[in-house]
Design a protein around this motif. Structure first.
Motif, PDB file in Angstrom:
ATOM      1  N   ARG A  90      13.871 -14.806 -46.463  1.00 27.66           N
ATOM      2  CA  ARG A  90      14.736 -14.235 -45.425  1.00 27.66           C
ATOM      3  C   ARG A  90      15.208 -15.301 -44.437  1.00 27.66           C
ATOM      4  N   ILE A  91      14.356 -16.287 -44.174  1.00 26.76           N
ATOM      5  CA  ILE A  91      14.762 -17.405 -43.317  1.00 26.76           C
ATOM      6  C   ILE A  91      15.849 -18.225 -44.008  1.00 26.76           C
ATOM      7  N   ALA A  92      15.675 -18.498 -45.300  1.00 27.22           N
ATOM      8  CA  ALA A  92      16.669 -19.274 -46.054  1.00 27.22           C
ATOM      9  C   ALA A  92      18.020 -18.567 -46.075  1.00 27.22           C
ATOM     10  N   LEU A  93      18.025 -17.254 -46.287  1.00 29.89           N
ATOM     11  CA  LEU A  93      19.273 -16.488 -46.282  1.00 29.89           C
ATOM     12  C   LEU A  93      19.922 -16.500 -44.897  1.00 29.89           C
ATOM     13  N   SER A  94      19.100 -16.437 -43.858  1.00 30.61           N
ATOM     14  CA  SER A  94      19.614 -16.467 -42.478  1.00 30.61           C
ATOM     15  C   SER A  94      20.237 -17.820 -42.169  1.00 30.61           C
ATOM     16  N   GLU A  95      19.579 -18.892 -42.594  1.00 29.13           N
ATOM     17  CA  GLU A  95      20.108 -20.240 -42.361  1.00 29.13           C
ATOM     18  C   GLU A  95      21.428 -20.450 -43.099  1.00 29.13           C
ATOM     19  N   LYS A  96      21.529 -19.881 -44.285  1.00 29.04           N
ATOM     20  CA  LYS A  96      22.761 -19.994 -45.078  1.00 29.04           C
ATOM     21  C   LYS A  96      23.929 -19.284 -44.381  1.00 29.04           C
ATOM     22  N   LEU A  97      23.630 -18.185 -43.712  1.00 29.80           N
ATOM     23  CA  LEU A  97      24.656 -17.385 -43.039  1.00 29.80           C
ATOM     24  C   LEU A  97      25.087 -17.995 -41.703  1.00 29.80           C
TER      25      LEU A  97
ATOM     26  N   ARG B 230      23.875 -23.360 -31.913  1.00 28.14           N
ATOM     27  CA  ARG B 230      23.123 -22.732 -30.811  1.00 28.14           C
ATOM     28  C   ARG B 230      22.165 -21.667 -31.312  1.00 28.14           C
ATOM     29  N   ILE B 231      22.409 -21.173 -32.535  1.00 30.00           N
ATOM     30  CA  ILE B 231      21.531 -20.156 -33.123  1.00 30.00           C
ATOM     31  C   ILE B 231      20.426 -20.865 -33.902  1.00 30.00           C
ATOM     32  N   LYS B 232      19.188 -20.590 -33.520  1.00 28.06           N
ATOM     33  CA  LYS B 232      18.026 -21.205 -34.160  1.00 28.06           C
ATOM     34  C   LYS B 232      17.309 -20.149 -34.995  1.00 28.06           C
ATOM     35  N   ILE B 233      17.176 -20.408 -36.279  1.00 26.74           N
ATOM     36  CA  ILE B 233      16.486 -19.477 -37.177  1.00 26.74           C
ATOM     37  C   ILE B 233      14.999 -19.832 -37.158  1.00 26.74           C
ATOM     38  N   THR B 234      14.165 -18.872 -36.800  1.00 24.24           N
ATOM     39  CA  THR B 234      12.739 -19.154 -36.652  1.00 24.24           C
ATOM     40  C   THR B 234      11.880 -18.103 -37.354  1.00 24.24           C
ATOM     41  N   GLY B 235      10.702 -18.518 -37.739  1.00 25.11           N
ATOM     42  CA  GLY B 235       9.716 -17.598 -38.310  1.00 25.11           C
ATOM     43  C   GLY B 235       8.368 -17.806 -37.653  1.00 25.11           C
TER      44      GLY B 235
ATOM     45  N   ASN C 209      16.613  -8.271 -43.294  1.00 21.39           N
ATOM     46  CA  ASN C 209      16.414  -7.940 -44.708  1.00 21.39           C
ATOM     47  C   ASN C 209      17.514  -7.038 -45.245  1.00 21.39           C
ATOM     48  N   PRO C 210      18.646  -7.635 -45.639  1.00 26.21           N
ATOM     49  CA  PRO C 210      19.000  -9.056 -45.556  1.00 26.21           C
ATOM     50  C   PRO C 210      19.782  -9.346 -44.262  1.00 26.21           C
ATOM     51  N   PRO C 211      19.910 -10.632 -43.904  1.00 21.64           N
ATOM     52  CA  PRO C 211      20.791 -10.982 -42.795  1.00 21.64           C
ATOM     53  C   PRO C 211      22.243 -10.751 -43.208  1.00 21.64           C
ATOM     54  N   HIS C 212      23.111 -10.418 -42.258  1.00 25.30           N
ATOM     55  CA  HIS C 212      24.504 -10.130 -42.606  1.00 25.30           C
ATOM     56  C   HIS C 212      25.425 -10.453 -41.429  1.00 25.30           C
TER      57      HIS C 212
ATOM     58  N   MET D  37      14.505 -14.406 -34.499  1.00 23.65           N
ATOM     59  CA  MET D  37      13.075 -14.350 -34.758  1.00 23.65           C
ATOM     60  C   MET D  37      12.846 -13.471 -35.986  1.00 23.65           C
ATOM     61  N   VAL D  38      12.809 -14.113 -37.155  1.00 20.48           N
ATOM     62  CA  VAL D  38      12.620 -13.394 -38.418  1.00 20.48           C
ATOM     63  C   VAL D  38      11.143 -13.017 -38.498  1.00 20.48           C
ATOM     64  N   THR D  39      10.885 -11.717 -38.484  1.00 20.26           N
ATOM     65  CA  THR D  39       9.502 -11.242 -38.380  1.00 20.26           C
ATOM     66  C   THR D  39       8.820 -11.145 -39.741  1.00 20.26           C
ATOM     67  N   PRO D  40       7.495 -11.269 -39.749  1.00 19.87           N
ATOM     68  CA  PRO D  40       6.755 -11.078 -41.001  1.00 19.87           C
ATOM     69  C   PRO D  40       6.931  -9.656 -41.530  1.00 19.87           C
ATOM     70  N   GLY D  41       7.113  -8.688 -40.622  1.00 20.47           N
ATOM     71  CA  GLY D  41       7.305  -7.297 -41.026  1.00 20.47           C
ATOM     72  C   GLY D  41       7.223  -6.384 -39.828  1.00 20.47           C
ATOM     73  N   ASN D  42       7.938  -5.279 -39.873  1.00 17.33           N
ATOM     74  CA  ASN D  42       7.963  -4.311 -38.782  1.00 17.33           C
ATOM     75  C   ASN D  42       6.824  -3.309 -38.980  1.00 17.33           C
ATOM     76  N   PRO D  43       5.906  -3.182 -37.997  1.00 13.27           N
ATOM     77  CA  PRO D  43       4.794  -2.238 -38.137  1.00 13.27           C
ATOM     78  C   PRO D  43       5.239  -0.784 -38.290  1.00 13.27           C
ATOM     79  N   LEU D  44       6.489  -0.476 -37.884  1.00 10.76           N
ATOM     80  CA  LEU D  44       6.985   0.896 -37.993  1.00 10.76           C
ATOM     81  C   LEU D  44       7.650   1.178 -39.343  1.00 10.76           C
ATOM     82  N   LYS D  45       7.743   0.150 -40.193  1.00 16.41           N
ATOM     83  CA  LYS D  45       8.438   0.321 -41.471  1.00 16.41           C
ATOM     84  C   LYS D  45       7.549  -0.079 -42.646  1.00 16.41           C
ATOM     85  N   ASP D  46       7.885   0.465 -43.814  1.00 12.71           N
ATOM     86  CA  ASP D  46       7.191   0.099 -45.056  1.00 12.71           C
ATOM     87  C   ASP D  46       7.614  -1.321 -45.437  1.00 12.71           C
TER      88      ASP D  46
END
Length: 196
Positions: free
Chosen positions: A62-69, A74-79, A18-21, A43-52
């Protein structure tokens, strides 16, 4: 989960992206090369329990932005973590392990996460589920040595020169991988966007 076959070596790189870079891409390139991976899953997570997560963009965005990047097949974008209904990394890794017998996984994390790794739910179980590759990040090269994780599992540290064998070792096993470092961070990018 992406398709894998027995005997393959797969890196697991989790985060909110958030965001991928390009820093994420650099960590991935280093991991693929130094660990000799067949695949690396973002592994694009739904959210980090330690963060707001109140301002977190949707998982689909976030998956769409990751796929665009990403340009490496060999890199698989997953949710898939969202469909597993697991809130913590330890639960997710246990499920991955159960569903992929005979696949050699290694958990990939940036050195900047090592300082707080002991705050993760069941962090010692994570370290005992899959080997861990810690990738160097700016400002974290020396501080990782003082982390609770590094001290607790000092006996399981593998020399960086042996990194290609890491995924096939029995956990706990971990290594620190040096290489080019990107100053980019998702937090800095978000802060810059907010302040403009």
């Amino acid at each position: 989960m992406p398709y894998v076959e027995k005997g393959m070596t797969v890196g697991l790189f989790g985060g909110s992206f958030n965001p991928p870079h390009d820093g994420h891409r650099l960590v991935s390139e280093i991991a693929l090369r130094k660990l000799g991976l067949n695949q690396l899953w973002w592994m694009v997570t739904p959210g980090n329990p330690l963060k707001d997560t109140s301002k977190l963009p949707s998982l689909a965005e976030r998956i769409a932005l990751s796929e665009k990047l990403n340009h490496d097949p060999r890199i698989k974008i997953t949710g898939f973590e969202a469909s597993l209904n697991t809130a913590y990394t330890a639960q997710t890794l246990a499920m991955i392990h159960k569903r992929n017998i005979g696949v050699n996984f290694v958990w990939i994390m940036g050195a900047d996460n090592l300082a707080s790794f002991h705050k993760w739910q069941n962090w010692q179980i994570i370290a005992q589920t899959f080997p861990i590759a810690v990738i160097d990040r700016p400002g974290s090269t020396l501080s990782y040595l003082s982390s609770i994780m590094a001290k607790t599992f000092d006996y399981a540290r593998v020399d960086e020169n042996d990194a290609p064998a890491l995924a096939r070792l029995k956990a706990p096993a971990w290594t620190f991988i040096h290489g080019p470092r990107s100053p980019l961070s998702s937090t800095a990018i978000r802060d810059k966007t907010t302040n403009q």
